[in-house]
Design a protein around this motif. Sequence first.
Motif, short mmCIF file in Angstrom:
data_model
loop_
_atom_site.label_atom_id
_atom_site.label_comp_id
_atom_site.label_asym_id
_atom_site.label_seq_id
_atom_site.Cartn_x
_atom_site.Cartn_y
_atom_site.Cartn_z
N GLU A 203 0.83 -1.20 0.00
CA GLU A 203 0.00 0.00 0.00
C GLU A 203 0.86 1.26 0.00
OE1 GLU A 203 -2.45 -0.49 3.39
OE2 GLU A 203 -3.60 -2.15 2.54
N ALA A 204 1.99 1.21 0.70
CA ALA A 204 2.91 2.35 0.68
C ALA A 204 3.50 2.55 -0.71
CB ALA A 204 4.02 2.13 1.70
N LEU A 205 3.84 1.43 -1.39
CA LEU A 205 4.33 1.54 -2.76
C LEU A 205 3.28 2.17 -3.67
CD1 LEU A 205 6.15 -1.89 -3.34
CD2 LEU A 205 7.20 0.34 -3.04
N ARG A 206 2.01 1.80 -3.45
CA ARG A 206 0.93 2.36 -4.27
C ARG A 206 0.80 3.86 -4.05
NH1 ARG A 206 -4.82 -0.43 -3.65
NH2 ARG A 206 -4.48 0.25 -1.48
N GLU A 207 0.92 4.29 -2.80
CA GLU A 207 0.79 5.71 -2.51
C GLU A 207 1.96 6.50 -3.09
OE1 GLU A 207 0.59 8.55 1.45
OE2 GLU A 207 -0.35 6.56 1.49
N ILE A 208 3.18 5.97 -2.93
CA ILE A 208 4.35 6.66 -3.49
C ILE A 208 4.27 6.71 -5.00
CG2 ILE A 208 6.86 6.55 -3.72
CD1 ILE A 208 6.93 5.28 -0.92
N SER A 209 3.83 5.59 -5.62
CA SER A 209 3.70 5.55 -7.08
C SER A 209 2.69 6.58 -7.56
CB SER A 209 3.28 4.15 -7.51
OG SER A 209 3.04 4.09 -8.90
N GLY A 210 1.61 6.77 -6.80
CA GLY A 210 0.62 7.78 -7.19
C GLY A 210 1.19 9.18 -7.12
N ARG A 211 2.00 9.46 -6.11
CA ARG A 211 2.60 10.79 -6.00
C ARG A 211 3.60 11.04 -7.12
NH1 ARG A 211 3.78 10.82 0.53
NH2 ARG A 211 1.62 11.15 1.22
N LEU A 212 4.23 9.97 -7.60
CA LEU A 212 5.17 10.11 -8.72
C LEU A 212 4.48 10.15 -10.07
CD1 LEU A 212 7.98 7.64 -7.56
CD2 LEU A 212 8.11 10.12 -7.62
N ALA A 213 3.13 10.03 -10.06
CA ALA A 213 2.32 10.05 -11.29
C ALA A 213 2.70 8.93 -12.24
CB ALA A 213 2.45 11.41 -11.98
N GLU A 214 3.01 7.74 -11.67
CA GLU A 214 3.32 6.58 -12.50
C GLU A 214 2.04 5.90 -12.96
OE1 GLU A 214 7.60 5.36 -10.44
OE2 GLU A 214 5.75 4.35 -9.84
N MET A 215 2.13 5.18 -14.07
CA MET A 215 0.96 4.49 -14.61
C MET A 215 0.55 3.36 -13.67
SD MET A 215 -1.20 4.46 -17.09
CE MET A 215 -0.39 5.37 -18.41
N PRO A 216 -0.68 3.36 -13.14
CA PRO A 216 -1.09 2.30 -12.22
C PRO A 216 -1.40 1.00 -12.94
CG PRO A 216 -2.91 3.81 -12.58
CD PRO A 216 -1.74 4.38 -13.32
N ALA A 217 -1.25 -0.10 -12.23
CA ALA A 217 -1.60 -1.43 -12.76
C ALA A 217 -2.84 -1.92 -12.01
CB ALA A 217 -0.42 -2.38 -12.61
N ASP A 218 -2.93 -3.21 -11.78
CA ASP A 218 -4.11 -3.80 -11.16
C ASP A 218 -4.36 -3.22 -9.77
OD1 ASP A 218 -6.24 -5.39 -10.66
OD2 ASP A 218 -5.13 -7.27 -10.44
N SER A 219 -5.58 -2.76 -9.52
CA SER A 219 -6.02 -2.19 -8.24
C SER A 219 -5.20 -0.98 -7.82
CB SER A 219 -5.97 -3.25 -7.13
OG SER A 219 -6.81 -4.33 -7.43
N GLY A 220 -4.58 -0.31 -8.79
CA GLY A 220 -3.81 0.89 -8.49
C GLY A 220 -2.39 0.64 -8.05
N TYR A 221 -1.99 -0.63 -7.87
CA TYR A 221 -0.62 -0.92 -7.47
C TYR A 221 0.33 -0.66 -8.64
CZ TYR A 221 -2.43 -3.20 -3.29
OH TYR A 221 -3.05 -3.45 -2.09
N PRO A 222 1.59 -0.32 -8.38
CA PRO A 222 2.53 -0.08 -9.48
C PRO A 222 2.84 -1.37 -10.24
CG PRO A 222 3.67 -0.04 -7.36
CD PRO A 222 2.21 -0.09 -7.05
N ALA A 223 3.26 -1.22 -11.47
CA ALA A 223 3.53 -2.38 -12.32
C ALA A 223 4.72 -3.19 -11.81
CB ALA A 223 3.78 -1.93 -13.75
N TYR A 224 5.60 -2.57 -11.03
CA TYR A 224 6.79 -3.27 -10.53
C TYR A 224 6.56 -3.91 -9.16
CZ TYR A 224 7.19 1.41 -8.44
OH TYR A 224 6.93 2.59 -7.79
N LEU A 225 5.30 -4.06 -8.73
CA LEU A 225 5.01 -4.66 -7.43
C LEU A 225 5.58 -6.07 -7.33
CD1 LEU A 225 3.55 -4.78 -4.67
CD2 LEU A 225 1.52 -5.57 -5.92
#
Length: 516
Positions: free
Chosen positions: A319-341
Amino acid sequence: MSEMSALTPWFAHRLPSHCTDARAPRSVATHPIPARERKKLHTIRGTMVTASSMAGAAMYELVRVGHSELVGEIIRLEGDMATIQVYEETCILQIYTCTPCLHFPERSVAGVSVGDPVLRTGKPLSHKIMLPPRSRGTVTYVAPPGNYDVSDVVLELEFEGVKEKFSMVQVWPVRQVRPVTEKLPANHPLLTGQRVLDALFPCVQGGTTAIPGAFGCGKTVISQSLSKYSNSDVIIYVGCGERGNEMSEVLRDFPELTMEVDGKVESIMKRTALVANTSNMPVAAREASIYTGITLSEYFRDMGYNVSMMADSTSRWAEALREISGRLAEMPADSGYPAYLGARLASFYERAGRVKCLGNPEREGSVSIVGAVSPPGGDFSDPVTSATLGIVQVFWGLDKKLAQRKHFPSVNWLISYSKYTRALDEYYDKHFPEFVPLRTKAKEILQEEEDLAEIVQLVGKASLAETDKITLETVGILSNMIAFYDMARHAGEAKIKADYAQLLEDMQNAFRSLED
């Protein structure tokens, strides 16, 4: 978001190259920073800030932010602009951004960073002084026996005319894997103290395990049970984004529990290190706590110990990775998690294993990772759970229905599995030759009972054949035998004696019904 003016005194500065760990001495930042080394903060977005004039910086380099010297880490570089993830709350920065003339208050907690471990060691754990990896030369000085501070020089090396001094402190980047001579196949079971896990779904020392389950299924209890009763030499318990009362429970209960080492009773806390990062702490520090925990595990592994790391829970890290990825404006993957999860989870679990350590004398150590996963609503198709199950070798699935019936540990033996059973067959054949056939037969009976339970729900128990009725009764007797064994070991107390007698009577009645 707050834009920083040219008159604002806030700055970010880089630490010296040797201070690459989150626990680096704070004294390096107490001296006045030359103007040429000061870098202006550009924007503040919660715990993420952007600094300008950062040319020459490197990814994941440690920095100090603001006059309060908040610990941060560079997570993105674009030209001379650096995006910094701060591991402490930046609310003070935001409050005083537009009023630089006001007096800046001193921090109430000085010298402590979120994610710092609380390490307690004692006689059961002989703390060995090791030379850092990649060091070489001839030993020219060894400190005589005595009492030393961690900063005192205890060893000197000389290589090609250059002398190097070493203290008892090792600074190591937590994202970097500590080197080993070679990885070895695992061949010894990790005993948990829970018979259903040790018998049906065993793990090995140096293995990887996931414990997914909904809220209230007992993930934390199983993790704490492993910390208390496993056959590991060292326990690293990481509370990553979980409730603070769970960490306080560990601090309260563990010192009272004991174990026997070389005929002497010692507290379990003397082999345990805690990395506390509760849910009310900054989100960014969750990743730091996970990496700090695994680096501590590798440090003790290099001493030749078998280490178990409990990560509770990796879902909060995701969840922390998802929040940081959102702040970096990265393209979200499944359920908003980053593609590199999946890649991040794989790189974390890859650091487990049984290894041959560097240096002399020759020694072997292992790191076992047990990660709790908290899928929303107990849905195992959650991206974090799916990615984790594709990596780990042991899956202890917790069932919400069993937990609601107060059946603990609520391990569902129909969905759980272990891929280490064949690796441990040689060990069991050598020490317990009858164990493997008994385990196989028990699994067959449990599977058959599940099939029959569905038929009973439809047509009733009376319509079953006599052989099928025996199968159902056998599973009940199997459960009673485990409870029988538990109570027999503690038959000294009056209440348990009464329960023991009642259970014995129930088993006798069950056998009589089979005879009828």
